[in-house]
Motif scaffolding. Structure first.
Motif, mmCIF file in Angstrom:
data_model
loop_
_atom_site.group_PDB
_atom_site.id
_atom_site.type_symbol
_atom_site.label_atom_id
_atom_site.label_comp_id
_atom_site.label_asym_id
_atom_site.label_seq_id
_atom_site.Cartn_x
_atom_site.Cartn_y
_atom_site.Cartn_z
ATOM 1 N N LYS A 41 108.484 -51.114 -42.219
ATOM 2 C CA LYS A 41 109.397 -51.608 -41.530
ATOM 3 C C LYS A 41 110.199 -50.895 -40.282
ATOM 4 N N LEU A 42 110.793 -49.876 -40.962
ATOM 5 C CA LEU A 42 111.636 -49.056 -40.176
ATOM 6 C C LEU A 42 110.982 -47.994 -39.303
ATOM 7 N N LEU A 43 110.002 -47.442 -39.992
ATOM 8 C CA LEU A 43 109.258 -46.472 -39.346
ATOM 9 C C LEU A 43 108.804 -46.576 -38.110
ATOM 10 N N PRO A 44 108.136 -47.848 -38.027
ATOM 11 C CA PRO A 44 107.251 -48.339 -36.591
ATOM 12 C C PRO A 44 108.524 -48.622 -35.775
ATOM 13 N N ASN A 45 109.639 -49.144 -36.119
ATOM 14 C CA ASN A 45 110.772 -49.337 -35.129
ATOM 15 C C ASN A 45 111.290 -48.219 -34.665
ATOM 16 N N ILE A 46 111.522 -47.150 -35.408
ATOM 17 C CA ILE A 46 111.779 -45.686 -35.012
ATOM 18 C C ILE A 46 110.860 -45.052 -34.171
ATOM 19 N N ASN A 47 109.375 -45.430 -34.431
ATOM 20 C CA ASN A 47 108.468 -44.586 -33.548
ATOM 21 C C ASN A 47 108.654 -45.452 -32.163
ATOM 22 N N ARG A 48 108.718 -46.674 -32.215
ATOM 23 C CA ARG A 48 108.837 -47.280 -30.973
ATOM 24 C C ARG A 48 109.839 -46.968 -30.009
ATOM 25 N N VAL A 49 111.030 -46.789 -30.745
ATOM 26 C CA VAL A 49 112.395 -46.402 -29.973
ATOM 27 C C VAL A 49 111.916 -44.912 -29.334
ATOM 28 N N LEU A 50 111.438 -44.056 -30.421
ATOM 29 C CA LEU A 50 111.164 -42.937 -29.881
ATOM 30 C C LEU A 50 110.100 -42.760 -28.691
ATOM 31 N N GLU A 51 109.027 -43.538 -28.688
ATOM 32 C CA GLU A 51 108.160 -43.483 -27.631
ATOM 33 C C GLU A 51 108.899 -44.191 -26.482
ATOM 34 N N GLU A 52 109.809 -45.180 -26.388
ATOM 35 C CA GLU A 52 110.174 -45.706 -25.233
ATOM 36 C C GLU A 52 111.115 -44.892 -24.661
ATOM 37 N N ARG A 53 111.853 -43.939 -25.626
ATOM 38 C CA ARG A 53 112.558 -42.707 -25.173
ATOM 39 C C ARG A 53 111.624 -41.477 -24.293
ATOM 40 N N ARG A 54 110.784 -41.603 -24.965
ATOM 41 C CA ARG A 54 109.909 -40.499 -24.440
ATOM 42 C C ARG A 54 109.331 -40.846 -22.906
ATOM 43 N N GLU A 55 108.859 -42.030 -22.837
ATOM 44 C CA GLU A 55 108.485 -42.822 -21.678
ATOM 45 C C GLU A 55 109.467 -42.722 -20.593
ATOM 46 N N ALA A 56 110.719 -42.936 -20.913
ATOM 47 C CA ALA A 56 111.751 -43.096 -20.198
ATOM 48 C C ALA A 56 112.198 -41.554 -19.558
ATOM 49 N N ILE A 57 111.973 -40.620 -20.592
ATOM 50 C CA ILE A 57 112.503 -39.413 -20.243
ATOM 51 C C ILE A 57 111.225 -38.971 -19.130
#
Length: 182
Positions: A41-57
């Motif tokens: 549950k939590l790790l996919p959300n964390i990975n998704r948020v990290l991926e969004e941040r990486r894409e935004a950066i």
């Protein structure tokens, strides 16, 4: 863990560093549940948020690079326009200098022409004044000469036509003598 179970079975006193067997089993099961919950549950959300941040950066960096390229092209256009404006200003300065020189030359020529006109008008005025003075002098000298001659002769020489001829002849002779003396 097996060693702990063996110690428990032997009934020996337990070490404070090793937890009792049932606690160890409950702890392991709780850890597995928390790990499973975090992993699913939590790790996919964390990975998704990290991926969004990486894409935004990365997107921000791409935008920044695009903005920098655009700024560089605008700077080059500005420099080109500035160089063109400087060239135009130099051309206008040159034209103004040439026009100023032409105006100065024209004004000098106009001043020279006006000076010559004034000098010519002055000479004409002097000549007219000289002729008027000579005429007035002739009349005055003639009248004085006639009066003097009348006093010398003892009679009036009032005949105007004769008087004019005598005076003119006398003055002409004086002028001829003056020109011959030169």
């Amino acid at each position: 863990m097996i060693a702990n179970l063996v110690q428990l079975a032997a009934g020996e006193e337990q070490s404070p560093l090793v937890p009792p067997g049932p606690e160890l089993l409950v702890g392991t099961i709780a850890f597995a549940i928390v790990f499973f919950f975090l992993a699913k549950k939590l790790l996919p959300n964390i990975n998704r948020v990290l991926e969004e941040r990486r894409e935004a950066i990365e997107g921000g960096m791409e935008k920044a690079e695009a903005a920098q390229v655009e700024a560089q092209s605008v700077l080059e256009q500005y420099r080109a326009q500035l160089a063109e404006a400087r060239h135009e200003a130099a051309r206008l300065r040159q034209e103004a200098t040439e026009q100023g020189a032409a105006i100065i030359a024209e004004m000098r020529a106009e001043g020279q022409r006006q000076r010559e006109e004034i000098v010519a008008a002055g000479h004409a005025q002097i000549e007219a004044d000289r002729k008027a003075a000579a005429s007035a002098l002739r009349q005055d000298v003639g009248k004085l000469a006639t009066d003097l001659a009348g006093k010398l002769v003892g009679e009036s020489l009032e005949d105007h036509a004769r008087q004019s001829r005598v005076i003119d002849r006398f003055l002409d002779e004086l002028e001829e003598k003056a020109e011959a003396a030169r």
